[in-house]
Design a protein around this motif. Sequence first.
Motif, PDB file in Angstrom:
ATOM      1  N   SER A   1       0.850  -1.185   0.000  1.00  0.00           N
ATOM      2  CA  SER A   1       0.000   0.000   0.000  1.00  0.00           C
ATOM      3  C   SER A   1       0.883   1.232   0.000  1.00  0.00           C
ATOM      4  O   SER A   1       2.046   1.172   0.412  1.00  0.00           O
ATOM      5  CB  SER A   1      -0.948   0.003   1.199  1.00  0.00           C
TER       6      SER A   1
ATOM      7  N   ALA B   1      -1.542   8.069   0.447  1.00  0.00           N
ATOM      8  CA  ALA B   1      -2.454   8.653  -0.533  1.00  0.00           C
ATOM      9  C   ALA B   1      -1.780   9.735  -1.364  1.00  0.00           C
ATOM     10  O   ALA B   1      -1.979   9.826  -2.579  1.00  0.00           O
ATOM     11  CB  ALA B   1      -3.687   9.206   0.179  1.00  0.00           C
TER      12      ALA B   1
ATOM     13  N   GLY C   1       0.390   8.586  -4.300  1.00  0.00           N
ATOM     14  CA  GLY C   1      -0.322   8.002  -5.425  1.00  0.00           C
ATOM     15  C   GLY C   1      -0.561   8.984  -6.550  1.00  0.00           C
ATOM     16  O   GLY C   1      -0.820   8.571  -7.686  1.00  0.00           O
TER      17      GLY C   1
ATOM     18  N   ASP D   1      -5.316   5.210  -7.904  1.00  0.00           N
ATOM     19  CA  ASP D   1      -5.783   4.259  -6.897  1.00  0.00           C
ATOM     20  C   ASP D   1      -4.825   3.089  -6.771  1.00  0.00           C
ATOM     21  O   ASP D   1      -4.582   2.576  -5.674  1.00  0.00           O
ATOM     22  CB  ASP D   1      -7.169   3.719  -7.261  1.00  0.00           C
TER      23      ASP D   1
ATOM     24  N   PHE E   1     -11.160   1.382 -10.737  1.00  0.00           N
ATOM     25  CA  PHE E   1      -9.971   1.999 -10.161  1.00  0.00           C
ATOM     26  C   PHE E   1      -9.147   2.718 -11.231  1.00  0.00           C
ATOM     27  O   PHE E   1      -9.067   2.280 -12.383  1.00  0.00           O
ATOM     28  CB  PHE E   1      -9.100   0.952  -9.481  1.00  0.00           C
TER      29      PHE E   1
ATOM     30  N   THR F   1      -5.588   3.463 -12.579  1.00  0.00           N
ATOM     31  CA  THR F   1      -4.306   2.758 -12.509  1.00  0.00           C
ATOM     32  C   THR F   1      -3.228   3.489 -13.294  1.00  0.00           C
ATOM     33  O   THR F   1      -3.502   4.176 -14.279  1.00  0.00           O
ATOM     34  CB  THR F   1      -4.422   1.327 -13.073  1.00  0.00           C
TER      35      THR F   1
ATOM     36  N   ILE G   1      -1.508  -0.121  -3.416  1.00  0.00           N
ATOM     37  CA  ILE G   1      -2.887   0.314  -3.240  1.00  0.00           C
ATOM     38  C   ILE G   1      -2.905   1.622  -2.450  1.00  0.00           C
ATOM     39  O   ILE G   1      -2.261   1.734  -1.401  1.00  0.00           O
ATOM     40  CB  ILE G   1      -3.700  -0.752  -2.489  1.00  0.00           C
ATOM     41  N   ASN G   2      -3.644   2.582  -2.928  1.00  0.00           N
ATOM     42  CA  ASN G   2      -3.790   3.856  -2.234  1.00  0.00           C
ATOM     43  C   ASN G   2      -4.471   3.612  -0.885  1.00  0.00           C
ATOM     44  O   ASN G   2      -5.599   3.132  -0.818  1.00  0.00           O
ATOM     45  CB  ASN G   2      -4.621   4.807  -3.097  1.00  0.00           C
TER      46      ASN G   2
ATOM     47  N   LEU H   1      -8.113   4.581   0.220  1.00  0.00           N
ATOM     48  CA  LEU H   1      -9.285   3.841  -0.228  1.00  0.00           C
ATOM     49  C   LEU H   1      -9.913   3.005   0.879  1.00  0.00           C
ATOM     50  O   LEU H   1     -11.092   2.649   0.797  1.00  0.00           O
ATOM     51  CB  LEU H   1      -8.913   2.918  -1.388  1.00  0.00           C
TER      52      LEU H   1
ATOM     53  N   PHE I   1     -14.504  -1.961   0.073  1.00  0.00           N
ATOM     54  CA  PHE I   1     -13.250  -2.098  -0.663  1.00  0.00           C
ATOM     55  C   PHE I   1     -12.778  -3.545  -0.653  1.00  0.00           C
ATOM     56  O   PHE I   1     -12.303  -4.059  -1.676  1.00  0.00           O
ATOM     57  CB  PHE I   1     -12.178  -1.187  -0.060  1.00  0.00           C
TER      58      PHE I   1
END
Length: 298
Positions: free
Chosen positions: A187, A190, A193, A197, A225, A227, A256-257, A260, A276
């Motif tokens: 992950s 945020a 990113g 997402d 999402f 990408t 992965i953001n 989310l 999610f």
Amino acid sequence: MATPIPTSFATEAGQRPEPGRRVVRIGRPPENLARPLILASPHSGRDYDDELSRSTRLPVEFLRRSEDAYVDQLIDFAPEYGACLVCAEFPRVFVDVNRGPGELDPGMFADRVPDKEIAPSRRAASGLGVIPRIGAEGRTLYRRRLRFAEAKNLLARFYHPYHAALHDEVMRLRDRFGSVILVDMHSMPALSGRGADIVLGDRFGTSCREAVSDTVETLFQDLGFVTVRNNPYAGGFTTEHYGRPMEGVNVIQIEINRGLYMDENRVLLRPDHADFIAKMRRFVSDLAGVDWVSRLQP
């Protein structure tokens, strides 16, 4: 005969995990459901050793900000769909298995580190080597400089057993199916990113076949999402070391953001995280449903 991936990760005498403490969790599907697919979570471990925690200058609640928190819970159901699961149980703030074993910063040790033990890298120089010097927000971790013997002990307890287990699963499935796909799950903050997402890392097409990257990206996009590929994360040690698509080993990293599904500052799942996780279940189900043996034929 298929070429084995070189490994120095065998758990020899003196390189074994602490008795009674699980270092890596492996989940295998029933034999009749098995697919040539592994989902790994190297950075979501949260078993904080008391002695190691006391050696740092930061409280555990702050150390946890270095985790790819809860990523293991996003893929915990993988064996239900035929995929193997490999999860580190220890925190990456103490040992980062997505680094090479020689990615050490000599400046964090009180004694001399033998030259043969060091593989210099930008990551290690910045404090984010296999034994991290800093944690979240760039804060110094340890109260004192470590002895090199302490680093060797950390590698023996955590790093080598994890990679020995991962290596064995990769070889087992590659030998059975002729090819294997390792999805290294992470992950990202945020902000890093940059509006994405999901960031897919395939080391610019070198760690897996194009069909793997294309399929993974399409599955995420079909779930709504946003990408991007290889920016800002192209993959780490796992993609570089294991990714050998011409020898049947395909590795892709997924970032992965965190926004989310979790509150980054408090390291807590969001109230709506179940939605999610349902999407992640759909992703894993669809990924496992692909006829990879046919798709990856030369």
